[in-house]
Motif scaffolding. Structure first.
Motif, PDB file in Angstrom:
ATOM      1  N   VAL A 293      -5.006   7.669   5.607  1.00 55.92           N
ATOM      2  CA  VAL A 293      -5.754   6.619   4.908  1.00 55.92           C
ATOM      3  C   VAL A 293      -4.824   5.451   4.597  1.00 55.92           C
TER       4      VAL A 293
ATOM      5  N   TYR B  73     -13.086   9.107   6.643  1.00 52.90           N
ATOM      6  CA  TYR B  73     -13.730   9.140   5.331  1.00 52.90           C
ATOM      7  C   TYR B  73     -14.453  10.469   5.128  1.00 52.90           C
TER       8      TYR B  73
ATOM      9  N   LYS C 241      -8.426  -6.139   2.226  1.00 50.13           N
ATOM     10  CA  LYS C 241      -7.825  -5.480   1.058  1.00 50.13           C
ATOM     11  C   LYS C 241      -8.261  -6.168  -0.238  1.00 50.13           C
TER      12      LYS C 241
ATOM     13  N   SER D 272      -7.426   4.841  -5.456  1.00 47.30           N
ATOM     14  CA  SER D 272      -8.538   5.749  -5.217  1.00 47.30           C
ATOM     15  C   SER D 272      -7.999   7.150  -4.938  1.00 47.30           C
TER      16      SER D 272
ATOM     17  N   CYS E 280       0.846  -1.189   0.000  1.00 43.74           N
ATOM     18  CA  CYS E 280       0.000   0.000   0.000  1.00 43.74           C
ATOM     19  C   CYS E 280       0.883   1.241   0.000  1.00 43.74           C
TER      20      CYS E 280
ATOM     21  N   LEU F  50     -14.099   1.970   0.022  1.00 45.88           N
ATOM     22  CA  LEU F  50     -13.148   2.595   0.943  1.00 45.88           C
ATOM     23  C   LEU F  50     -13.857   3.045   2.218  1.00 45.88           C
ATOM     24  N   SER F  51     -15.085   3.532   2.080  1.00 44.64           N
ATOM     25  CA  SER F  51     -15.851   3.977   3.255  1.00 44.64           C
ATOM     26  C   SER F  51     -16.155   2.841   4.220  1.00 44.64           C
TER      27      SER F  51
ATOM     28  N   LEU G  39     -11.687  -5.077  -1.096  1.00 48.67           N
ATOM     29  CA  LEU G  39     -11.632  -3.722  -1.632  1.00 48.67           C
ATOM     30  C   LEU G  39     -11.265  -3.772  -3.118  1.00 48.67           C
TER      31      LEU G  39
ATOM     32  N   LEU H  63      -5.334   1.635   5.867  1.00 48.84           N
ATOM     33  CA  LEU H  63      -5.386   0.475   4.970  1.00 48.84           C
ATOM     34  C   LEU H  63      -4.336  -0.564   5.344  1.00 48.84           C
TER      35      LEU H  63
END
Length: 107
Positions: free
Chosen positions: A69, A100, A81, A57, A23, A91-92, A84, A73
């Motif tokens: 963020v 968020y 993940k 995103s 990430c 993401l929310s 997602l 994550l």
């Protein structure tokens, strides 16, 4: 600040040969991914290719918020993940609701 000068930060997930997920954040996800592929990106990805950009995103023009963020994550399980990436979660669903909300209050 004019719209053309706004720098938008994004969060992204890259899959390594081992199927692990990395990430990161960037203002230009494609450029950053190309750096990773060429071996000029994060040390954690060197020699771990082939790499696949799985998900990204756009967030906001605030680097600090993008870092929060990214951290949120990184704390998630791999299965979250993966959900997602597959679009099974948004993401929310994955980050704190106050974080968020902060993303979209700055947009």
């Amino acid at each position: 600040m004019s719209e053309s000068n706004t720098t938008v930060w994004s969060v992204y997930l890259v899959r390594m040969r081992s199927n692990a997920l990395y990430c990161g954040i960037s203002t230009d996800v494609q450029r950053r991914f190309e750096q990773h592929v060429s071996g000029k990106g994060a040390k954690a990805l060197k020699g771990k290719g082939p790499l696949v950009l799985e998900w990204h995103s756009e967030l906001s023009d605030c680097r600090s918020l993008a870092s929060k963020v990214e951290y949120a994550l990184k704390q998630q399980t791999k299965s979250v993940k993966e959900a997602l990436i597959l679009g099974e979660l948004a993401l929310s669903d994955v980050i704190r609701s106050d974080l968020y909300a902060e993303i979209y209050s700055l947009s």
